[in-house]
Design a protein around this motif. Structure first.
Motif, short mmCIF file in Angstrom:
data_model
loop_
_atom_site.label_atom_id
_atom_site.label_comp_id
_atom_site.label_asym_id
_atom_site.label_seq_id
_atom_site.Cartn_x
_atom_site.Cartn_y
_atom_site.Cartn_z
N UNK A 1 23.93 28.62 -6.37
CA UNK A 1 23.80 27.32 -5.72
C UNK A 1 23.33 26.25 -6.71
N UNK A 2 22.36 26.59 -7.56
CA UNK A 2 21.85 25.63 -8.53
C UNK A 2 22.98 25.15 -9.45
N UNK A 3 23.82 26.06 -9.88
CA UNK A 3 24.93 25.71 -10.76
C UNK A 3 25.94 24.81 -10.04
N UNK A 4 26.16 25.05 -8.76
CA UNK A 4 27.08 24.23 -7.97
C UNK A 4 26.56 22.79 -7.86
N UNK A 5 25.26 22.64 -7.66
CA UNK A 5 24.65 21.32 -7.57
C UNK A 5 24.79 20.60 -8.91
N UNK A 6 24.49 21.31 -10.00
CA UNK A 6 24.64 20.72 -11.34
C UNK A 6 26.07 20.26 -11.60
N UNK A 7 27.01 21.10 -11.26
CA UNK A 7 28.42 20.77 -11.46
C UNK A 7 28.81 19.54 -10.66
N UNK A 8 28.35 19.47 -9.43
CA UNK A 8 28.65 18.33 -8.57
C UNK A 8 28.07 17.03 -9.13
#
Length: 87
Positions: A1-8
């Motif tokens: 989830x953290x990586x998805x937020x960063x990517x977004x």
């Protein structure tokens, strides 16, 4: 989830026009430099910006001009260690 937020977030930053990015950088820098915490600080810990991150170079330059101690993080590529560098 953290990586998805960063990517977004990164995708949104990259989509900003240069003029908009400059406006955001100016606003953030002004707020930071005018803050009571910055004015009182003798030492600041800040990252050196790159690519589409908030531009910290002018903040670092101003802190050095005011004779503040500036500390930045540096990651070593050979091993996952964080070192603190005093400018």
């Amino acid at each position: 989830m953290k990586e998805a937020v960063r990517t977004s977030i990164l995708k949104k930053r990259k989509a900003l026009s240069p003029a908009r990015r400059t406006a955001f950088n100016t606003k953030i820098r002004t707020c930071f430099l005018q803050s009571a915490l910055f004015k009182k600080a003798r030492t600041i810990f800040i990252y050196v910006s790159k690519e589409v991150e908030v531009d910290t170079i002018a903040i670092i330059a101003k802190a050095l001009k005011l004779n503040k101690r500036v500390v930045v993080p540096k990651m070593h590529s050979s091993k996952p260690e964080l070192h603190l560098i005093h400018l």
